[in-house]
Design a protein around this motif. Sequence first.
Motif, PDB file in Angstrom:
ATOM      1  N   VAL A 316       0.849  -1.192   0.000  1.00 57.44           N
ATOM      2  CA  VAL A 316       0.000   0.000   0.000  1.00 57.44           C
ATOM      3  C   VAL A 316       0.887   1.245   0.000  1.00 57.44           C
ATOM      4  CG1 VAL A 316      -1.764   1.310   1.243  1.00 57.44           C
ATOM      5  CG2 VAL A 316      -1.873  -1.202   1.187  1.00 57.44           C
ATOM      6  N   LEU A 317       0.708   2.083  -1.000  1.00 61.45           N
ATOM      7  CA  LEU A 317       1.514   3.294  -1.155  1.00 61.45           C
ATOM      8  C   LEU A 317       0.743   4.522  -0.679  1.00 61.45           C
ATOM      9  CD1 LEU A 317       4.327   3.957  -2.443  1.00 61.45           C
ATOM     10  CD2 LEU A 317       3.083   4.548  -4.528  1.00 61.45           C
ATOM     11  N   ASP A 318      -0.544   4.568  -1.039  1.00 64.54           N
ATOM     12  CA  ASP A 318      -1.405   5.710  -0.682  1.00 64.54           C
ATOM     13  C   ASP A 318      -2.813   5.227  -0.430  1.00 64.54           C
ATOM     14  OD1 ASP A 318      -0.173   8.276  -0.606  1.00 64.54           O
ATOM     15  OD2 ASP A 318       0.259   8.088  -2.745  1.00 64.54           O
ATOM     16  N   VAL A 330      -1.813   0.665  -4.770  1.00 62.82           N
ATOM     17  CA  VAL A 330      -0.921  -0.449  -4.425  1.00 62.82           C
ATOM     18  C   VAL A 330       0.227  -0.497  -5.436  1.00 62.82           C
ATOM     19  CG1 VAL A 330      -0.784  -2.955  -4.146  1.00 62.82           C
ATOM     20  CG2 VAL A 330      -2.842  -1.725  -3.408  1.00 62.82           C
ATOM     21  N   GLU A 331       1.454  -0.456  -4.922  1.00 60.31           N
ATOM     22  CA  GLU A 331       2.621  -0.508  -5.802  1.00 60.31           C
ATOM     23  C   GLU A 331       3.003  -1.960  -6.047  1.00 60.31           C
ATOM     24  OE1 GLU A 331       6.997   1.563  -6.357  1.00 60.31           O
ATOM     25  OE2 GLU A 331       6.179   1.378  -4.335  1.00 60.31           O
ATOM     26  N   ILE A 337       1.502   1.121 -10.429  1.00 55.71           N
ATOM     27  CA  ILE A 337       0.514   1.369  -9.363  1.00 55.71           C
ATOM     28  C   ILE A 337      -0.844   0.840  -9.826  1.00 55.71           C
ATOM     29  CG2 ILE A 337      -0.602   3.124  -7.909  1.00 55.71           C
ATOM     30  CD1 ILE A 337       2.386   3.262  -7.518  1.00 55.71           C
ATOM     31  N   ILE A 338      -1.473   0.052  -8.980  1.00 57.60           N
ATOM     32  CA  ILE A 338      -2.848  -0.409  -9.259  1.00 57.60           C
ATOM     33  C   ILE A 338      -3.751   0.189  -8.184  1.00 57.60           C
ATOM     34  CG2 ILE A 338      -4.369  -2.434  -9.052  1.00 57.60           C
ATOM     35  CD1 ILE A 338      -3.248  -2.931 -11.567  1.00 57.60           C
ATOM     36  N   LYS A 339      -4.873   0.764  -8.623  1.00 56.28           N
ATOM     37  CA  LYS A 339      -5.832   1.306  -7.653  1.00 56.28           C
ATOM     38  C   LYS A 339      -6.922   0.275  -7.412  1.00 56.28           C
ATOM     39  CE  LYS A 339      -5.163   5.963  -9.421  1.00 56.28           C
ATOM     40  NZ  LYS A 339      -5.762   6.939 -10.306  1.00 56.28           N
ATOM     41  N   TRP A 355      -0.736   2.218   5.298  1.00 56.99           N
ATOM     42  CA  TRP A 355       0.422   2.486   4.455  1.00 56.99           C
ATOM     43  C   TRP A 355       1.529   1.439   4.674  1.00 56.99           C
ATOM     44  CZ3 TRP A 355      -2.777   6.090   6.476  1.00 56.99           C
ATOM     45  CH2 TRP A 355      -3.283   7.061   5.593  1.00 56.99           C
ATOM     46  N   GLU A 356       2.188   1.063   3.581  1.00 53.22           N
ATOM     47  CA  GLU A 356       3.323   0.117   3.591  1.00 53.22           C
ATOM     48  C   GLU A 356       2.918  -1.347   3.841  1.00 53.22           C
ATOM     49  OE1 GLU A 356       6.548   1.016   2.728  1.00 53.22           O
ATOM     50  OE2 GLU A 356       5.646   2.973   2.333  1.00 53.22           O
ATOM     51  N   ASP A 357       1.628  -1.619   4.085  1.00 54.87           N
ATOM     52  CA  ASP A 357       1.207  -3.020   4.300  1.00 54.87           C
ATOM     53  C   ASP A 357       1.426  -3.842   3.037  1.00 54.87           C
ATOM     54  OD1 ASP A 357       0.400  -2.661   6.863  1.00 54.87           O
ATOM     55  OD2 ASP A 357      -1.753  -2.937   6.503  1.00 54.87           O
TER      56      ASP A 357
END
Length: 373
Positions: A316-318, A330-331, A337-339, A355-357
């Motif tokens: 998870v990025l944002d 998601v990076e 990046i996929i939303k 975030w970061e998960d």
Amino acid sequence: MSEPVFAPWNDADATPLITFQNVTKKFGEFVAIDDLTLDIFEQEFFALLGPSGCGKTTMMRMLAGFENPSNGAISLSGKNIAGVPPNQRAVNMMFQSYALFPHLSVWENIAFGLKRDGMVKDALNARVDEMLKLTRLEKFARRKPHQISGGQRQRVALARSLAKAPKLLLLDEPLGALDKKLRQDTQFELMDIQEKTGTTFVIVTHDQEEAMTVASRVAVMDEGRIIQVATPEHIYEEPNSVYVADFIGDVNLLTGQAKATGQDTYEIEVPVLGSIFASSARPFSDGQTCHLAIRPEKVAIHAERPSADNAVQGKVLDIAYLGNLSTYHVELPGGQIIKAQSANTRRISRRTFTWEDPVWVSWTATAGVLLDQ
């Protein structure tokens, strides 16, 4: 018995109200409209949608009579309207600025065009009262434009435009000056008024949400050409190109090489990601470059690897929290990046993912649209 669906564009025998036939419009060397052919039908609420400079306002100005085509023909009710002055067309135009007369009352603003046409007094009074009622402005008839709100001024401009019962009403970014909440309310009022009067509305907008809400059909434009004309749901669910998919709403795009695996099914080799699977009625040859467009609401997010047609791990990025929805950016391993969107259906004290998960995103083979351009 259900009501018949309003779709004259699917009826081979329906006669269009407006026809653009191979219309080109040049300003010097600049081509504003490029060989455009289009039919618009009676009682349609038709939206011209596209970025600034795509030609939508030029099309509208040609319909209104402020510009003439350099080539091709535009007809209204079967008659070529080239050279017919604006005041002699059964067309009215509502400008973004509303252009109301500040020294005249709401009633006088609406009556202005009818008085100039010499309408007899009783008929004029009845018509203005009818327009006030239609736009719910009866209480404001004696006020001046500066004494009413922006939304009410917008309705005065609409009432004035409809008073002369035009066959066609052109609306140039009509809701641009309103705030978001009022704009949404006014969209439904516009649809209601259009339905009651049966007037054909053509709206120019760069607001995708507005076009998708009000229109029976949307024409997505770019650089003087129409890229796709379809109903809002078709434009959203079945875009014909990456441009349309990307322009309307939010979309994930994955590019790779197609390889047929069966009837209408393909394996797409995406650099770094590996193989993903998609179905498409549009044929692709082996090795052909293709683009898979997937809407975020069709992508699910999981803590563990799911059993799905397509599952990819990332982090998870944002997170965009929109109250009713959360969109997770998601990076993936290659930096793509996929939303993924999930509905916030119940009140939550903490997020499922933060975030970061590390997470998995998944989608079905039928969730996306496979595009060749």
